[in-house]
Motif scaffolding. Structure first.
Motif, PDB file in Angstrom:
ATOM      1  N   GLY A 173      33.939  37.494  43.166  1.00 29.82           N
ATOM      2  CA  GLY A 173      35.324  37.645  42.754  1.00 29.82           C
ATOM      3  C   GLY A 173      36.132  38.579  43.632  1.00 29.82           C
ATOM      4  N   GLN A 208      37.708  29.435  35.216  1.00 30.44           N
ATOM      5  CA  GLN A 208      37.727  29.770  36.634  1.00 30.44           C
ATOM      6  C   GLN A 208      37.362  31.240  36.777  1.00 30.44           C
ATOM      7  OE1 GLN A 208      41.784  27.704  36.629  1.00 30.44           O
ATOM      8  NE2 GLN A 208      41.441  28.072  38.805  1.00 30.44           N
ATOM      9  N   GLY A 209      36.749  31.582  37.904  1.00 22.44           N
ATOM     10  CA  GLY A 209      36.361  32.970  38.094  1.00 22.44           C
ATOM     11  C   GLY A 209      37.520  33.924  37.967  1.00 22.44           C
ATOM     12  N   SER A 210      38.695  33.504  38.492  1.00 23.11           N
ATOM     13  CA  SER A 210      39.858  34.383  38.478  1.00 23.11           C
ATOM     14  C   SER A 210      40.504  34.498  37.106  1.00 23.11           C
ATOM     15  CB  SER A 210      40.894  33.886  39.488  1.00 23.11           C
ATOM     16  OG  SER A 210      41.128  32.499  39.323  1.00 23.11           O
ATOM     17  N   GLN A 213      40.411  38.265  34.921  1.00 24.86           N
ATOM     18  CA  GLN A 213      41.055  39.240  35.791  1.00 24.86           C
ATOM     19  C   GLN A 213      40.810  40.683  35.373  1.00 24.86           C
ATOM     20  OE1 GLN A 213      45.216  38.421  36.522  1.00 24.86           O
ATOM     21  NE2 GLN A 213      44.664  37.506  38.470  1.00 24.86           N
ATOM     22  N   TYR A 216      37.597  41.701  37.007  1.00 24.90           N
ATOM     23  CA  TYR A 216      37.678  41.726  38.462  1.00 24.90           C
ATOM     24  C   TYR A 216      38.595  42.842  38.967  1.00 24.90           C
ATOM     25  CZ  TYR A 216      35.221  37.265  38.638  1.00 24.90           C
ATOM     26  OH  TYR A 216      34.281  36.267  38.524  1.00 24.90           O
TER      27      TYR A 216
END
Length: 319
Positions: A173, A208-210, A213, A216
């Motif tokens: 990420g 989704q990875g993003s 947030q 991350y």
């Protein structure tokens, strides 16, 4: 030898690959497409074999996005590298445009362009994300998280990886931000105004990875302390490091609060809670200030008013 290698990491999403691959092919006149199958357990291999004309690499053990990209870099044969996630798209001619820019500036490490935003259904939202910078030396902007850039909008000179190393799989990420900072420490960067890609915006439920947030961005705040150990940052005055740190932490806290406001409107209350909590943990004085919420609320209302007519007239993607 191809001019540019486009590396597409993928994991168990074969329905998305044909469109992504086609967009990569249309983006340049001499493109090598490398699909790195990160240990998929479905029909990904069969889909890729049916497409043909691509370099397909199958990984038996999941390496994560950074690891898959590194495999693609090592297998590439072009002098320029581009990354494309399987759910995003490249715009026609965009790779030729960016390679031309790098050829014109022999010192530049990478070139980035603007991104068009799309929702989860592939409909353009009317938003455009572009760095508000003229390029050149952007090391401190990147280190401060003040230079918005994603891999989908970038073409990198392959020799940069020999200078700074590959992406770090230990930073899921954050691996893209980390490699951009390390490249920008040594190389100037070219910025183009033109849109080069279409990015599918994450939502709290998109997986989704993003979309995670809060996690991350909290990790980004911690990793920035490690990036301060880079030689160029280490040689800077302590006052500059403190100021860069202050602005970055404030920016992250504001982003988390902004995410919280938007997710409440969408009914994603747990997502909103996680963002507020992360902002409080990272920067309690800023997160608790009423003035910060007032400022964000005004920006939010203004942006909502601007987005409404754009979304009504949005076009479905047909790339």
């Amino acid at each position: 030898m191809p001019q540019v290698s486009v590396i597409i990491p993928t994991h168990s999403r074969p329905h998305l690959l044909p469109r992504a691959i086609e967009s990569a092919r249309r983006a340049g006149s001499d493109v090598e497409v490398i699909v790195v199958d990160d240990a998929s357990s479905d029909t990904t291999a069969r889909v890729c074999k049916a497409i043909g004309g691509i370099k397909y690499i199958r990984l038996d053990l999941n390496q994560g996005v950074a690891g898959a990209r590194n495999v693609g870099i090592l297998a590439s044969s072009a002098d320029y590298i581009a990354f494309l996630d399987d759910d995003d798209l490249r715009l026609p001619g965009s790779l030729d445009l960016q390679v031309e820019a790098l050829m014109a500036d022999k010192a530049a490490g990478f070139v980035c362009g603007a991104m068009l935003m799309a929702d989860q259904d592939g409909q353009l939202t009317g938003e455009v994300s572009a760095p508000q910078s003229t390029g050149g030396d952007i090391f401190w902007e990147l280190l401060e998280l003040a230079f918005p850039v994603l891999p989908i909008s970038v073409v990198i000179r392959k020799e940069c990886f020999a200078s700074v190393g590959l992406l770090r799989s230990s930073l899921p990420g954050l691996d893209d931000w980390d490699i951009f900072v390390r490249i920008a420490e040594l190389y100037p960067v070219v910025v183009l105004d033109q849109p080069v890609s279409i990015y599918r915006k994450p939502t709290p439920s998109s997986k989704q990875g993003s979309s995670a947030q809060a996690r991350y961005l909290t990790r980004a705040a911690r990793h920035q302390l490690q990036l301060f150990r880079l030689p160029r940052a280490g040689a800077a005055p302590a006052s500059k490091i403190r100021e860069v740190r202050r602005r970055a932490v404030n920016r992250i806290a504001d982003t988390l609060l902004w995410n919280a406001m938007r997710s409440v409107r969408e009914g994603a209350y747990m997502f909103s809670y996680s963002n507020v909590l992360a902002a409080l943990q990272l920067n309690p004085f800023r997160a608790l200030r009423p003035a910060a919420y007032k400022k964000l609320a005004l920006r939010f209302l203004k942006r909502e008013a601007l987005e409404a007519p754009r979304q009504e007239g949005g076009d479905k993607l047909h790339l």
